[in-house]
Design an enzyme around this catalytic site. Structure first.
Site, PDB file in Angstrom:
ATOM      1  N   ASN A  40       0.824  -1.216   0.000  1.00 13.59           N
ATOM      2  CA  ASN A  40       0.000   0.000   0.000  1.00 13.59           C
ATOM      3  C   ASN A  40       0.856   1.264   0.000  1.00 13.59           C
ATOM      4  OD1 ASN A  40      -2.487  -1.492   0.261  1.00 13.59           O
ATOM      5  ND2 ASN A  40      -1.828  -1.943   2.353  1.00 13.59           N
ATOM      6  N   HIS A 126     -14.295  -1.908   6.022  1.00 15.77           N
ATOM      7  CA  HIS A 126     -13.144  -2.672   6.525  1.00 15.77           C
ATOM      8  C   HIS A 126     -13.434  -3.333   7.883  1.00 15.77           C
ATOM      9  CE1 HIS A 126      -8.928  -2.976   8.172  1.00 15.77           C
ATOM     10  NE2 HIS A 126      -8.711  -3.367   6.936  1.00 15.77           N
ATOM     11  N   GLU A 168     -16.278   3.960   3.447  1.00  9.58           N
ATOM     12  CA  GLU A 168     -14.896   4.245   3.047  1.00  9.58           C
ATOM     13  C   GLU A 168     -14.967   5.144   1.821  1.00  9.58           C
ATOM     14  OE1 GLU A 168     -12.337   0.751   2.579  1.00  9.58           O
ATOM     15  OE2 GLU A 168     -13.568  -0.260   4.076  1.00  9.58           O
ATOM     16  N   SER A 172     -11.332  -0.808   0.072  1.00  9.34           N
ATOM     17  CA  SER A 172     -10.007  -1.423   0.086  1.00  9.34           C
ATOM     18  C   SER A 172      -9.884  -2.651  -0.807  1.00  9.34           C
ATOM     19  CB  SER A 172      -9.627  -1.794   1.517  1.00  9.34           C
ATOM     20  OG  SER A 172     -10.579  -2.660   2.071  1.00  9.34           O
ATOM     21  N   ASP A 197     -13.794   6.576   6.245  1.00  9.25           N
ATOM     22  CA  ASP A 197     -12.444   6.028   6.369  1.00  9.25           C
ATOM     23  C   ASP A 197     -11.713   6.328   5.057  1.00  9.25           C
ATOM     24  OD1 ASP A 197     -10.171   4.409   6.282  1.00  9.25           O
ATOM     25  OD2 ASP A 197     -11.082   2.830   7.495  1.00  9.25           O
ATOM     26  N   HIS A 200      -7.622   4.618   1.923  1.00 11.84           N
ATOM     27  CA  HIS A 200      -7.160   4.490   0.534  1.00 11.84           C
ATOM     28  C   HIS A 200      -7.414   5.763  -0.267  1.00 11.84           C
ATOM     29  CE1 HIS A 200      -6.459   0.194   1.164  1.00 11.84           C
ATOM     30  NE2 HIS A 200      -7.486   0.307   1.983  1.00 11.84           N
ATOM     31  N   LYS A 231      -0.275   3.678   4.507  1.00  9.98           N
ATOM     32  CA  LYS A 231      -0.446   3.401   3.076  1.00  9.98           C
ATOM     33  C   LYS A 231       0.252   4.521   2.285  1.00  9.98           C
ATOM     34  CE  LYS A 231      -4.603   0.746   4.087  1.00  9.98           C
ATOM     35  NZ  LYS A 231      -3.961  -0.543   4.349  1.00  9.98           N
TER      36      LYS A 231
END
Ligand SMILES: Cc1ncc(COP(=O)(O)O)c(C=O)c1O
Length: 381
Positions: A40, A126, A168, A172, A197, A200, A231
């Protein structure tokens, strides 16, 4: 005389047998010397000399460990600088650094949850968010992936005084993006908090400043963000970003903040330098997205929204065999199988990096495309 097998040993053995039969064994072997399409480290910042130099200086100045919780003696100038840099990068009023993204998610959800807070979450969020919701002891509703109408229905029917919607920004496993503007508007009209979140998203979306910033939602009172520093920032640790009032509440109530040793100062200093680089060099985010699109095109899948590209395969066994064959050919890829895939579909997961060379990308993508199309042994799959 060998000791008799205990009940626990027998159970552990039977669980391992089941995993082996289903092709679900995981491994912790180091993967040095391979072309990296699995990590990541989206912007290549974990090896950036400026990031390493910042970490080295903090290591010498503050020592190897933080020596205590943030609320005892674990807060250093490196943590304060990191929180300042995260605020500047994401445009939020306040930041609070945790020892990981996992503990940041559990910390905020348990601190906001309880019997008076309804939690509504997308089915693909997640594991750390699911664990946080469970530990919060809040009533919860899971909605189908991207189902904004179902979120609206759950908010409209709520009987609890407070509600949190958990998403998110870029998911992910599939690498797809949430419709933040639509869900934030719903949260505003139903007096709910949107928790996004950005594990990413930060460093990748919105010229590196994240999808929440790109959607014009940074600083909005009904939106909070969690992030990992492991990440795109190339370090270790996690953070919650939002209002000063939220930060104050977490410092005083989030158990994974209070009862956990602070992030190591060297990791904090590395992440602070990485955050500054991402803000000053927005072209890095452009480069990772260009490489992600090239990777997707070469592998014959539609380009996803972020660095993660996902190639569905027939079975867990095939995913494991393809990943292992690619390893022996010099390419490291993610191998995602149930229960780590929210839709039950096994897949090869590729992550793009800003710092992969064009030649390496061409070769690695061609190698992956061949292994997926013709099977791990090179014959038709
Ligand atoms: C969406 C998401 N949230 C949280 C985490 C946890 O972050 P960390 O690795 O910093 O604990 C991850 C990492 O895998 C993630 O993908």
């Amino acid at each position: 005389m060998p000791a008799a097998t205990t009940a626990m040993q027998a159970w552990l053995g039977s669980r391992a047998d089941v995993r082996e039969r289903r092709g679900l064994l995981r491994s912790t072997e180091p993967q040095a010397g391979l072309v990296d399409l699995a990590s990541n480290d989206y912007l290549g910042l974990s090896a950036d000399p400026r990031v390493i130099e910042a970490a080295t200086r903090a290591l010498i100045e503050h020592g190897a460990g933080a020596r205590g919780s943030r609320v005892v003696c674990g807060t250093t100038a490196a943590h304060q600088e990191l929180e300042a840099q995260l605020r500047l990068l994401t445009g939020q009023e306040a930041a609070l650094v945790f020892s990981s993204g996992y503990t940041a998610n559990i910390g905020i959800l348990t601190a906001l949850g309880g019997p008076g807070t309804l939690m509504i979450h997308d089915a693909h969020v997640h594991a750390s968010l699911l664990d946080g919701i469970r530990l919060s002891r809040s009533p919860s509703v899971e909605v189908a992936h991207h189902d904004v109408a179902a979120i609206a229905a759950a908010l409209a029917g709520r009987t609890k005084p407070r509600a949190v919607v958990v998403l998110e920004s870029i998911y992910s496993v599939l690498g797809d993006a949430a419709d933040l503007a639509a869900v934030a508007a719903l949260c505003a009209s139903f007096d709910a908090l949107l928790l996004v979140d950005e594990a990413h998203g930060i460093g990748v979306a919105g010229q590196g400043r994240g999808a929440v910033h790109a959607a014009g939602l940074a600083g909005a009172p009904h939106v909070a963000v969690t992030a990992t520093l492991s990440k795109a920032l190339g370090s270790q640790g996690g953070a919650v970003l939002g209002s000063a009032q939220l930060r104050d509440h977490l410092v005083n109530t989030a158990r994974t903040f209070i009862f956990d040793t602070a992030l190591a100062p060297a990791a904090a200093a590395a992440a602070a330098r990485a955050a500054a680089i991402i803000r000053q060099e927005p072209e890095l985010a452009g480069q990772v997205l260009a490489n992600a699109a090239a990777l997707a095109a070469r592998c014959g899948v539609p380009a996803a929204a972020g660095a993660v590209q996902s190639i569905p395969v027939e079975s867990a066994g095939q995913a494991a065999a393809v990943a292992s064959a690619l390893r022996s050919q010099g390419v490291s890829v993610g191998c995602f199988r149930p229960p780590s895939v929210p839709d039950g579909v096994s897949r090869i997961r590729l992550t793009a990096r800003a710092n992969i060379s064009a030649a390496e990308l061409e070769w690695a993508a061609a190698t992956v495309a061949r292994a997926v199309a013709f099977g791990p042994d090179g014959g038709p799959s």
